[in-house]
Design an enzyme around this catalytic site. Structure first.
Site, PDB file in Angstrom:
ATOM      1  N   GLU A  54      -2.653   8.561   6.492  1.00  0.00           N
ATOM      2  CA  GLU A  54      -1.261   8.760   6.928  1.00  0.00           C
ATOM      3  C   GLU A  54      -0.319   9.111   5.772  1.00  0.00           C
ATOM      4  O   GLU A  54       0.518   8.298   5.384  1.00  0.00           O
ATOM      5  CB  GLU A  54      -0.753   7.519   7.658  1.00  0.00           C
ATOM      6  CG  GLU A  54      -1.524   7.206   8.924  1.00  0.00           C
ATOM      7  CD  GLU A  54      -0.983   5.993   9.666  1.00  0.00           C
ATOM      8  OE1 GLU A  54      -0.298   5.168   9.048  1.00  0.00           O
ATOM      9  OE2 GLU A  54      -1.272   5.877  10.864  1.00  0.00           O
ATOM     10  N   ARG A  66       0.869  -1.180   0.000  1.00  0.00           N
ATOM     11  CA  ARG A  66       0.000   0.000   0.000  1.00  0.00           C
ATOM     12  C   ARG A  66       0.902   1.225   0.000  1.00  0.00           C
ATOM     13  O   ARG A  66       2.127   1.089  -0.037  1.00  0.00           O
ATOM     14  CB  ARG A  66      -0.928  -0.002   1.212  1.00  0.00           C
ATOM     15  CG  ARG A  66      -0.195   0.207   2.512  1.00  0.00           C
ATOM     16  CD  ARG A  66      -1.147   0.417   3.683  1.00  0.00           C
ATOM     17  NE  ARG A  66      -0.386   0.716   4.886  1.00  0.00           N
ATOM     18  CZ  ARG A  66      -0.906   0.786   6.100  1.00  0.00           C
ATOM     19  NH1 ARG A  66      -2.184   0.553   6.295  1.00  0.00           N
ATOM     20  NH2 ARG A  66      -0.163   1.079   7.133  1.00  0.00           N
ATOM     21  N   GLU A  72      -6.924   6.356  15.446  1.00  0.00           N
ATOM     22  CA  GLU A  72      -6.484   4.955  15.546  1.00  0.00           C
ATOM     23  C   GLU A  72      -5.623   4.764  16.786  1.00  0.00           C
ATOM     24  O   GLU A  72      -4.777   5.596  17.093  1.00  0.00           O
ATOM     25  CB  GLU A  72      -5.601   4.562  14.349  1.00  0.00           C
ATOM     26  CG  GLU A  72      -6.302   4.418  13.042  1.00  0.00           C
ATOM     27  CD  GLU A  72      -5.314   3.966  11.958  1.00  0.00           C
ATOM     28  OE1 GLU A  72      -4.308   3.314  12.281  1.00  0.00           O
ATOM     29  OE2 GLU A  72      -5.553   4.302  10.799  1.00  0.00           O
ATOM     30  N   HIS A 102      -2.304  -7.888  13.524  1.00  0.00           N
ATOM     31  CA  HIS A 102      -2.482  -6.637  14.258  1.00  0.00           C
ATOM     32  C   HIS A 102      -3.740  -6.721  15.103  1.00  0.00           C
ATOM     33  O   HIS A 102      -4.771  -7.201  14.645  1.00  0.00           O
ATOM     34  CB  HIS A 102      -2.591  -5.479  13.258  1.00  0.00           C
ATOM     35  CG  HIS A 102      -2.476  -4.138  13.901  1.00  0.00           C
ATOM     36  ND1 HIS A 102      -3.510  -3.565  14.612  1.00  0.00           N
ATOM     37  CD2 HIS A 102      -1.455  -3.261  13.948  1.00  0.00           C
ATOM     38  CE1 HIS A 102      -3.114  -2.392  15.070  1.00  0.00           C
ATOM     39  NE2 HIS A 102      -1.878  -2.177  14.683  1.00  0.00           N
TER      40      HIS A 102
HETATM   41  C1  GLA Z   1      -1.626   2.750  10.669  1.00  0.00           C
HETATM   42  C2  GLA Z   1      -2.610   2.624   9.526  1.00  0.00           C
HETATM   43  C3  GLA Z   1      -3.541   1.469   9.648  1.00  0.00           C
HETATM   44  C4  GLA Z   1      -2.803   0.257  10.171  1.00  0.00           C
HETATM   45  C5  GLA Z   1      -2.165   0.593  11.473  1.00  0.00           C
HETATM   46  C6  GLA Z   1      -1.471  -0.571  12.094  1.00  0.00           C
HETATM   47  O1  GLA Z   1      -2.015   3.574  11.666  1.00  0.00           O
HETATM   48  O2  GLA Z   1      -3.349   3.787   9.301  1.00  0.00           O
HETATM   49  O3  GLA Z   1      -4.079   1.211   8.382  1.00  0.00           O
HETATM   50  O4  GLA Z   1      -1.840  -0.111   9.256  1.00  0.00           O
HETATM   51  O5  GLA Z   1      -1.198   1.590  11.257  1.00  0.00           O
HETATM   52  O6  GLA Z   1      -0.761  -0.190  13.238  1.00  0.00           O
END
Ligand code: GLA
Length: 697
Positions: free
Chosen positions: A180, A141, A334, A385
């Site tokens: 992000e 990604r 998050e 995760h």
């Molecule tokens: C980031 C991403 C998520 C995921 C988390 C895992 O914050 O935005 O999509 O990959 O990390 O920690």
């Protein structure tokens, strides 16, 4: 494509941002209103990974856990646009309708962080190229170049299509652009956009050559086309070029964000548009600039390290989030339910951490607590995760803790809209960070991020809530105490602002190797730091003397310094401690200077932890910045949020230890998590637990 330089001096907690001018409906207040007055609780929801039976269970479990907001569509581009220009919104329609019927609001994301495979094949030139010249391909990604026209057009296209379709969908409570922003590219598109940006910044090639010091090593540019991104080269790159590239790339990301934001606003007025920022070691973006452009700050936060380290890290991230948003409430978008990053492994959270960490974020100004992700994936790169519903299903410790946390968050609704008031600030500037991150600095132990964290941590250990502030932001005088742990780069304007701050009565601590280069990464001459700051500090640094690895210098008060030392000449300042041996014997290590109505301190080495902590306590006392809880209780964090009119406050108390703790110095008040009235001095915190006392002074 806009490459308008957006960076500049303004920025700091309390500064008015773009969102403020958009009105309260697009700030967190509007979000909370759409959530029926509750704080947000939920997480990333990826129903495309599951089937209908699971969706039905999701509805039931979300209700059980008190979920009221989910982030949908972050990585759905391949499903939403299966081929260029052909959209398939059937599934998303059904999910939004279902969620709305279940009373769950949606943070609708644009999926632009992960272009589908067809995009790569159609637009190979929009794939990012590393500094070493490797063009990346799909299969993970974040694989796109923000400077590639095809990518920017495709991103705006899908954002527009989503906004047209869902702009007034009743489930949509906010928009989440991208995910992000982080990928940096060095391709030819990036090179062309960099040259355009440089023309705007420097105006003429002569000015650029002067600013970059290209007389050194025969780097003089005779045409704009000769300028390249900081790609792989033989030895050290020109530091000023590297610094400008960082600034440029942050502006590229911001331009990409703005394009999507405008496309969304055109079809979804009145709903907040944000992107999820990463606040800890995240150097790609100038977060002050992003803070001014988002409707409110949203962050992702995964603590690095267990126990008290996680607690300090959450405070660091939360205080940054709040500051980048001008002091306004923000949102934790998050966190992990069971995720603590520690070097090469992910450590589990201890029982109680999910609740306490969530409450800690809220204490620092978040209007809720969201997680990545709702349901743990059974396949894919992040299948290990943690999530709100783990592989084990709802009959699990994690889901039970999530449910308990959802209930706790719902009891905190009345804190919505209240604000943290900090009276100390740590000065932070992305330019200073990037400037110290170039090749060729005198010591690998000059660690901008480490110094920033350490300063914040010392204040946190002293029980003091701190903001972060940009050194050239207006209104710094509202902080009685400012700490500048690593302002390597300092413009003349910022140096003058620091001088005036002290002259006006502030207490300022400046640490080693600060204010040594200007905004072009050119050394200030005649002794460090920048002249205006020298005047305020009452010193002149004649020579820097990095220490060998492991070398320890003893100071006159028995404390020690490592990593760095400097030959400091007092010019009005009083030595507080001196070096005791070597060439610097008898010379000041720490100085104090009364200047105007204020005091400026200069620390020329890296003090040991105890002495640094003691110094920070001394400064808070001198500056009149009391801890939130007096006296502070080791292992207990205290933060206050105030109602906008100052008539109510909520004292958050977080027990970061493994045992229950009485807090005799706690005031009385209504405790929101238990719903009980607590008498003054009677509060007892559960092990790894929290309390929130309402106070009506
Ligand atoms: C980031 C991403 C998520 C995921 C988390 C895992 O914050 O935005 O999509 O990959 O990390 O920690």
């Amino acid at each position: 494509m806009s490459v308008e330089p957006n960076r500049g001096a303004a920025g700091g907690a309390g500064a008015a941002g773009t969102a403020a001018s958009q009105g309260a409906d697009v700030a967190t207040g509007g979000l909370v209103q759409r959530l029926g007055g509750r704080l947000a609780f939920g997480g990333d929801y990826n129903p495309e990974q599951w089937d209908e039976a699971v969706w039905r269970e999701d509805d039931a479990l979300m209700a059980r856990a008190g979920v009221n907001l989910v982030t949908v569509g972050v990585f759905s581009w391949a499903l939403l646009e299966p081929e260029e220009g052909r959209y398939d919104f059937g599934r998303l329609d059904a999910h939004l309708d279902r969620l709305h019927a279940a009373g769950v609001a949606v943070d609708l994301a644009t999926p632009t962080a992960s272009p589908p495979p067809w995009f790569t094949l159609a637009h190979p030139d929009a794939m990012p190229v590393t500094a070493d010249g490797v063009r990346l391909v799909h299969g993970s990604r974040d694989t796109y170049c923000l400077a590639a026209p095809a990518y920017r057009e495709a991103a705006v296209r899908i954002a527009t299509a989503l906004a047209e379709r869902y702009g007034d969908h009743p489930a949509v409570a906010m928009w989440h652009v991208h995910n992000e922003y982080a990928t940096v590219c060095y391709c030819d598109h990036a090179a062309a956009a960099f040259r355009t940006w440089l023309r705007r910044r420097h105006g003429t090639l002569d000015k650029l050559n002067d600013a970059w010091g290209t007389a050194f090593w025969s780097q003089r540019y005779a045409s704009w086309d000769e300028i390249l991104p900081p790609r792989a080269t033989q030895w050290h790159r020109n530091p000023a070029l590297t610094l400008d590239y960082r600034r440029f790339w942050s502006d590229q990301a911001l331009a990409g964000y703005r394009e999507q934001r405008e496309a969304i606003r055109a079809h979804s007025p009145g709903r907040p548009v944000v992107t999820n920022l990463m606040v800890p070691e995240y150097q790609v973006l100038d977060l002050w600039a992003f803070g001014r452009e988002v409707d409110f700050v949203g962050i992702d936060h995964y603590p690095c390290g267990p126990g008290i380290e996680a607690a300090a890290d959450i405070a660091f991230g939360g205080d940054r989030a709040r500051s980048f948003g001008g002091g306004r409430p923000w949102l934790l978008i998050e966190q992990g339910t069971n995720t603590l990053y520690s070097g090469d492994r992910v450590l589990p959270k201890e029982p109680g951490d999910v609740l306490r960490h969530s409450v800690a974020h809220i204490a620092h100004g978040s209007e809720g607590a969201l997680f990545f992700q709702w349901r743990q994936s059974k396949a894919g790169a992040e299948m290990w995760h943690s999530a709100m519903v783990p592989h084990a299903g709802p009959d699990s410790r994690i889901f039970r803790e999530v449910t308990g946390t959802g209930a706790a968050v719902s009891r905190l609704a009345e804190v919505a809209g209240s604000r943290v008031r900090a009276r100390a600030a740590v000065l932070h500037d992305s330019d200073a960070w990037w400037a110290l991150d170039v090749q060729g600095t005198p010591s690998a132990e000059l660690d901008y991020h480490g110094a920033l964290r350490r300063a914040h941590r010392a204040l946190w250990d002293a029980g003091v809530t701190a903001d972060f502030a940009h050194p050239a932001a207006p209104g710094l005088d509202r902080y009685p105490l400012l700490v500048a742990p690593a302002l390597h780069l300092l413009s003349e304007t910022a140096a003058a602002a620091a001088r005036e701050y002290v002259r006006g009565g502030g207490t300022l601590l400046v640490q080693h190797f600060s204010g040594v280069v200007d905004e072009h990464h050119q050394a200030w001459l005649g002794g460090y730091p920048a002249p205006a700051l020298r005047e305020a500090l009452g010193i002149r640094v004649e020579e820097y003397r990095p220490l060998a690895q492991g070398e320890v210098l003893r100071l006159s008060d028995g404390s020690t310094g490592t990593a760095w030392s400097e030959s400091v000449e007092p010019a009005g300042a009083t030595p507080v401690t001196t070096y005791t041996h070597g060439m610097l014997a008898g010379r000041p290590a720490l100085t104090r200077h009364s200047y105007g109505r204020g005091t400026a301190w200069y620390l020329s080495t890296r003090l040991d932890d105890t002495a640094y902590g003691d110094l920070m306590v001394r400064l808070t006392v001198e500056a009149g910045v009391p801890p939130e809880l007096t006296p502070p209780l080791p292992g207990v964090e205290a933060v206050r949020r105030w109602s906008p009119d100052g008539t109510r406050a909520w004292l958050f108390l977080l027990n970061h230890t493994d045992g229950p703790l009485p807090v005799p110095q706690a005031p009385g008040g209504h405790e929101l998590l238990t719903g009980r009235q607590v008498a003054p001095g009677e509060l007892r915190l559960p092990a790894r637990g929290a309390a929130v006392l309402r106070q009506e002074p």
